[in-house]
Scaffold this motif. Sequence first.
Motif, PDB file in Angstrom:
ATOM      1  N   ALA A 290      -2.300  -6.817  -3.708  1.00  0.00           N
ATOM      2  CA  ALA A 290      -1.060  -7.367  -4.275  1.00  0.00           C
ATOM      3  C   ALA A 290      -0.224  -6.255  -4.905  1.00  0.00           C
ATOM      4  O   ALA A 290       1.000  -6.231  -4.772  1.00  0.00           O
ATOM      5  CB  ALA A 290      -1.389  -8.454  -5.296  1.00  0.00           C
ATOM      6  N   LYS A 291      -0.891  -5.337  -5.545  1.00  0.00           N
ATOM      7  CA  LYS A 291      -0.187  -4.209  -6.156  1.00  0.00           C
ATOM      8  C   LYS A 291       0.508  -3.372  -5.075  1.00  0.00           C
ATOM      9  O   LYS A 291       1.662  -2.974  -5.226  1.00  0.00           O
ATOM     10  CB  LYS A 291      -1.192  -3.346  -6.920  1.00  0.00           C
ATOM     11  N   ALA A 292      -0.215  -3.131  -3.996  1.00  0.00           N
ATOM     12  CA  ALA A 292       0.363  -2.308  -2.920  1.00  0.00           C
ATOM     13  C   ALA A 292       1.582  -2.983  -2.302  1.00  0.00           C
ATOM     14  O   ALA A 292       2.424  -2.327  -1.701  1.00  0.00           O
ATOM     15  CB  ALA A 292      -0.699  -2.043  -1.855  1.00  0.00           C
ATOM     16  N   LEU A 293       1.676  -4.311  -2.437  1.00  0.00           N
ATOM     17  CA  LEU A 293       2.820  -5.037  -1.886  1.00  0.00           C
ATOM     18  C   LEU A 293       3.942  -5.152  -2.909  1.00  0.00           C
ATOM     19  O   LEU A 293       4.896  -5.908  -2.733  1.00  0.00           O
ATOM     20  CB  LEU A 293       2.391  -6.428  -1.422  1.00  0.00           C
ATOM     21  N   GLY A 294       3.822  -4.405  -3.999  1.00  0.00           N
ATOM     22  CA  GLY A 294       4.891  -4.373  -5.000  1.00  0.00           C
ATOM     23  C   GLY A 294       4.905  -5.584  -5.913  1.00  0.00           C
ATOM     24  O   GLY A 294       5.923  -5.862  -6.542  1.00  0.00           O
ATOM     25  N   CYS A 295       3.792  -6.313  -5.983  1.00  0.00           N
ATOM     26  CA  CYS A 295       3.751  -7.496  -6.853  1.00  0.00           C
ATOM     27  C   CYS A 295       3.328  -7.084  -8.269  1.00  0.00           C
ATOM     28  O   CYS A 295       2.388  -6.313  -8.436  1.00  0.00           O
ATOM     29  CB  CYS A 295       2.757  -8.526  -6.323  1.00  0.00           C
TER      30      CYS A 295
ATOM     31  N   LEU B  84      14.823  -5.288  -9.111  1.00  0.00           N
ATOM     32  CA  LEU B  84      14.735  -6.735  -9.356  1.00  0.00           C
ATOM     33  C   LEU B  84      13.972  -7.428  -8.227  1.00  0.00           C
ATOM     34  O   LEU B  84      13.299  -8.429  -8.444  1.00  0.00           O
ATOM     35  CB  LEU B  84      16.150  -7.319  -9.494  1.00  0.00           C
ATOM     36  N   MET B  85      14.085  -6.878  -7.019  1.00  0.00           N
ATOM     37  CA  MET B  85      13.379  -7.483  -5.882  1.00  0.00           C
ATOM     38  C   MET B  85      12.038  -6.808  -5.620  1.00  0.00           C
ATOM     39  O   MET B  85      11.357  -7.125  -4.643  1.00  0.00           O
ATOM     40  CB  MET B  85      14.242  -7.403  -4.628  1.00  0.00           C
ATOM     41  N   GLY B  86      11.673  -5.882  -6.472  1.00  0.00           N
ATOM     42  CA  GLY B  86      10.415  -5.158  -6.277  1.00  0.00           C
ATOM     43  C   GLY B  86      10.471  -4.264  -5.053  1.00  0.00           C
ATOM     44  O   GLY B  86       9.456  -3.991  -4.424  1.00  0.00           O
ATOM     45  N   LEU B  87      11.687  -3.791  -4.725  1.00  0.00           N
ATOM     46  CA  LEU B  87      11.872  -3.041  -3.479  1.00  0.00           C
ATOM     47  C   LEU B  87      12.396  -1.637  -3.708  1.00  0.00           C
ATOM     48  O   LEU B  87      13.015  -1.061  -2.824  1.00  0.00           O
ATOM     49  CB  LEU B  87      12.878  -3.778  -2.580  1.00  0.00           C
TER      50      LEU B  87
END
Length: 475
Positions: free
Chosen positions: A113-118, A405-408
């Motif tokens: 989940a962390k690797a997916l920017g969550c 804001l979008m974790g991107l």
Amino acid sequence: MGARTTLRLYNTLTRAKSDFVPIDPENVRMYVCGPTVYDFAHIGNARPAIVFDALFRLLRHVFGEGHVTYVRNITDVDDKINARALRDHPGLPLNQAIRLVTEKTETQYIEDAKALGCLDPTVQPRATEHIAGMVAIIQQLLDRGHAYVATGGEGREVLFSTGSMADYGQLSRRKLEDQQAGARVAVEAHKKDPSDFVLWKGSAADQPGWSGPFVVDGKDASIFGRPGWHIECSAMSQHYLGEVFDIHGGGLDLIFPHHENEIAQSRCAHGTERMANLWMHNGFLQVEGRKMSKSEGNFVTIDDLLHSEKLGGRTWPGEVLRLAMLMTHYREPIDFSVKRLEEAERLFSRWPVAEADGAAPDASVVEALADDLNTVAAVQALHALALAANADPARLPAFAASAALMGLLPRKSEVDEAVASAVDALVEMRLEMLKAKNFAEADRIRDDLLARGIQLKDGKDAATGERVTIWEVKR
Ligand code: AMP
Ligand code: ZN
């Protein structure tokens, strides 16, 4: 302070979009059903993690970082886990084997989940830590006439009596009669109604179990056993969020029976009109038109995507999968393919690396997200901001804040965490060379890195006067 942005969100309960009004804006409360930890999560499982992370970030933006509580549970009691523990650790006592399976899988999930920017949810409770809460709810259901004890094929059980709830089936809009006519639920003689479901079931000596000290009509009706699937979410959500809270989420497949039954348990135990005001469900990630799932065998794990070369013969950064997901609205199905990842990566490669420096996210992105989490429009707005920032560096912070804001946010380590640490090591080595006055070697390191698109910038630490070197990916 300006007016707070109004979020409009689609509610599965009403089948309509409406303005989101939290029960307490000082503490907006969201529960999302998390993974059953017996095996690696696949990229279909990544979808709710990413979608509800995007919502969590938006809620934090609108209501304030400290004013949102996001609970995502870890299901660490389940017969699939028992089976896996027996298979993988046949020599060990079952409890120990189960712990090995669940701890390993949970750690893996949190890393994925962390690797997916969550962001980490506020709390990630484990079901096994809330058995007492489950037992308490089941006792309330027994006391209020919504549950009964019966003996089925596998021993004694406590069952929820769906017939005792006048409006059972509201979320999925199923009627009890339809279910019986459709005969989708196997008829089991010990059930008063075929759609009654298990709250607690007896465990044999070689199965995981807890004491279930139930009392029926003043008489001992205790059952050494384990919880059914749905009761854990009723217990954990009540514990952290209260009897009625704002948002409950998960994938589309959870509407029935899982969420329907959570609602039945919680409402009947507490005597409330609602469990959560707003129910949100993400669509499926599909492969060639079929839901990605373990049972279909058409799955790719998040770990495979990140670390193996199974997809398109290469590894993929987590943020590329995240962007690929957010390029589809959360309620639509996604047809997953390598081509989608490539598209996302192409888009990403045109975005600048930048710092928000305290800037606010651009209104175009916030407004898109506020409209039922329209990440498709938000990504388009973000891309326009990126192009504007590429042309005019003064606009970099607004882009960066919007991307964050979008974790991107593209990171310097977008190249890859591993590459980043290799670069850090080379930068360190170069500083050593400079100290040793080995300028030729220091320059060689700098030029090598530059040839690979990494630019070093030397400066001085304001306090110590020592040389410090930062690096960035040249675009
Ligand atoms: P499970 O481990 O199957 O209980 O799933 C965990 C979460 O992932 C639930 O919210 C599911 O609804 C969701 N999920 C499972 N498969 C998919 C899929 N192919 N696409 C989207 N969401 C999924
Ligand atoms: Zn749940």
